[in-house]
Design a protein around this motif. Sequence first.
Motif, short mmCIF file in Angstrom:
data_model
loop_
_atom_site.label_atom_id
_atom_site.label_comp_id
_atom_site.label_asym_id
_atom_site.label_seq_id
_atom_site.Cartn_x
_atom_site.Cartn_y
_atom_site.Cartn_z
N ASP A 311 0.90 -1.33 -0.01
CA ASP A 311 0.15 -0.07 -0.09
C ASP A 311 0.68 1.25 0.13
O ASP A 311 0.40 2.20 -0.48
CB ASP A 311 -1.03 0.14 1.16
CG ASP A 311 -2.07 -1.15 1.11
OD1 ASP A 311 -2.12 -1.64 0.27
OD2 ASP A 311 -2.62 -1.35 2.31
N THR A 360 -6.94 -9.32 -1.63
CA THR A 360 -6.85 -10.09 -0.24
C THR A 360 -5.88 -9.22 0.42
O THR A 360 -4.54 -9.06 -0.07
CB THR A 360 -6.34 -11.38 -0.33
OG1 THR A 360 -7.46 -11.92 -1.00
CG2 THR A 360 -6.36 -11.97 0.96
N PRO A 361 -6.17 -8.48 1.79
CA PRO A 361 -5.08 -7.76 2.45
C PRO A 361 -4.08 -8.84 3.14
O PRO A 361 -4.25 -9.74 3.60
CB PRO A 361 -5.89 -7.16 3.52
CG PRO A 361 -7.07 -7.90 3.67
CD PRO A 361 -7.46 -8.51 2.26
N LYS A 374 -1.73 -5.72 -0.69
CA LYS A 374 -2.67 -6.31 -1.26
C LYS A 374 -2.31 -7.39 -2.30
O LYS A 374 -1.36 -6.93 -3.09
CB LYS A 374 -3.98 -5.56 -1.78
CG LYS A 374 -4.63 -4.72 -0.58
CD LYS A 374 -5.83 -3.92 -1.16
CE LYS A 374 -6.43 -3.12 -0.12
NZ LYS A 374 -5.70 -2.17 0.45
#
Lengths: 389, 124
Positions: A311, A360-361, A374
């Motif tokens: 991120d 999906t984190p 992610k």
Amino acid sequence: MAEPATAEHLKRTPLYALNVELGGKMVPFAGYEMPVQFPAGILKEHLHTRAAAGLFDVSHMGQAFLRLENPTGDADARHAAIAALLEELTPGEIKGLKPGQIRYTLLLNDKGGIRDDFMVSRPNDAKFAGTLFLVVNAATKDADFAHIAAKLKGRARVERLEEQALIALQGPKAVEVFDRIVPGVAAMSFMTIAPFTWERTQLFVSRSGYTGEDGYEITLPANMAVPFARVLLADKDVAPIGLGARDSLRLEAGLCLYGHDIDETTTPVEANLTWAIGKRRKREKGFPGADIIMGQLFDGAKRLRVGIKPDGRAPAREGADIVDASGNVVGRVTSGGFGPSVNGPIAMGYVRPDLAKDGTPLGLVVRGQTLAAKVAPLPFIPKRFHKPG
Amino acid sequence: MSETRYTKDHEWVRVDGGVATVGITQYAAEQLGDVVFVELPKVGKAVEKGGEAAVVESVKAASEVYAPISGEIVEVNGAIEGEPAKVNAEPMGGGWFIKLKVKDAAEVSALMTEAQYQDYVKGL
């Protein structure tokens, strides 16, 4: 390799002197002295390849013809015979290759692990009927060719092309630049190979590459490599590109680096390379590790290779642990760095299948801190391969 | 402003009124290549001479920036977090990393002078 590469043991490609002359920062790579970058630097070299055209010395890679020992029948029969032999070692659809077609495929071990990933071409010239042209990774080439030769002993032989250089020209300007020098190459479709002549020199031109860009890979005699590269480099749109940018280009394109993203312990299913298994091959099996691989196709693998986008701005490098929301280690980064065209950090790694869905984190452990990331679709940049109209 | 001093790890230090500005040298910036990310410490953190003070990353790799002297971080250069390329463009100026409150002035005078550092780099 049997022994660590020291300066005395390092080999040089036919373009070594030119790489040095161009200011290449030479480093040991797969037993060769190769340019990791030129004075422009990795970032500019990467962006130049995406905007214009980059010239890469990939002569360290392994090139060989695989040839039938006792060819009989017409050209198609000879192709079917040599293809059947290579299919004993790979899951790819080799028999179905049309003359002049190239395919990405995998050399497998008996457990379905990947010994190497490589390109196989069916030459389009009838005089080559019953031969396949192979281009394999530099670090694995000796082992690959020894393995193929041993497995196919008495039926086919490996003829290594030690005196042939390999030059890649990649990027959106590659076609127009190369077509001015070798008229006709612009008409080729992506993933095809054809012979051309330049300055009375035989070139094997593949419209292929490993950067996510359109372009060519050109096999030519070692003694013509420097003059040929100089003609390409004389074009203002062409710049020399080192291994550093080659790595960031292929990572952005979501392509595997052998020995990092794939190895003897990863299967094609785990590596998300299921598309490299031919449909007929899935039915017929008959490739190494077929039971294991078909089992994974049917029941699912225990881990999958995915793209990962942090991120923030901090890159996560190869070896970084991947953790789930609770902090449990669920995998490891196999390639990671900064994507100059993405303008941010990017990575690939293996995770449990339940964590492999886009978005999906995940957490990436970098210097003891967990960075938010992610799962991201591959490739990270749109592919710009040439598709036949 | 006092003279600039250098470390073998290619950091530079410039002391002004008891506060040392620290960055990486032109040589280091060239060796690293294009800087794409920097991680800076928190203001108030105490660092020991030779300890890790910051991280600088190029396309290819991550490298540590070591504290050339001991002291407390009093300021960090937020500009290079937003624009890491500044480290390559002005390594000896606007591309500085941290400011430290000097704990022991003797640590500064023990570092290499400009002439000594240039000799050192020539020998690499």
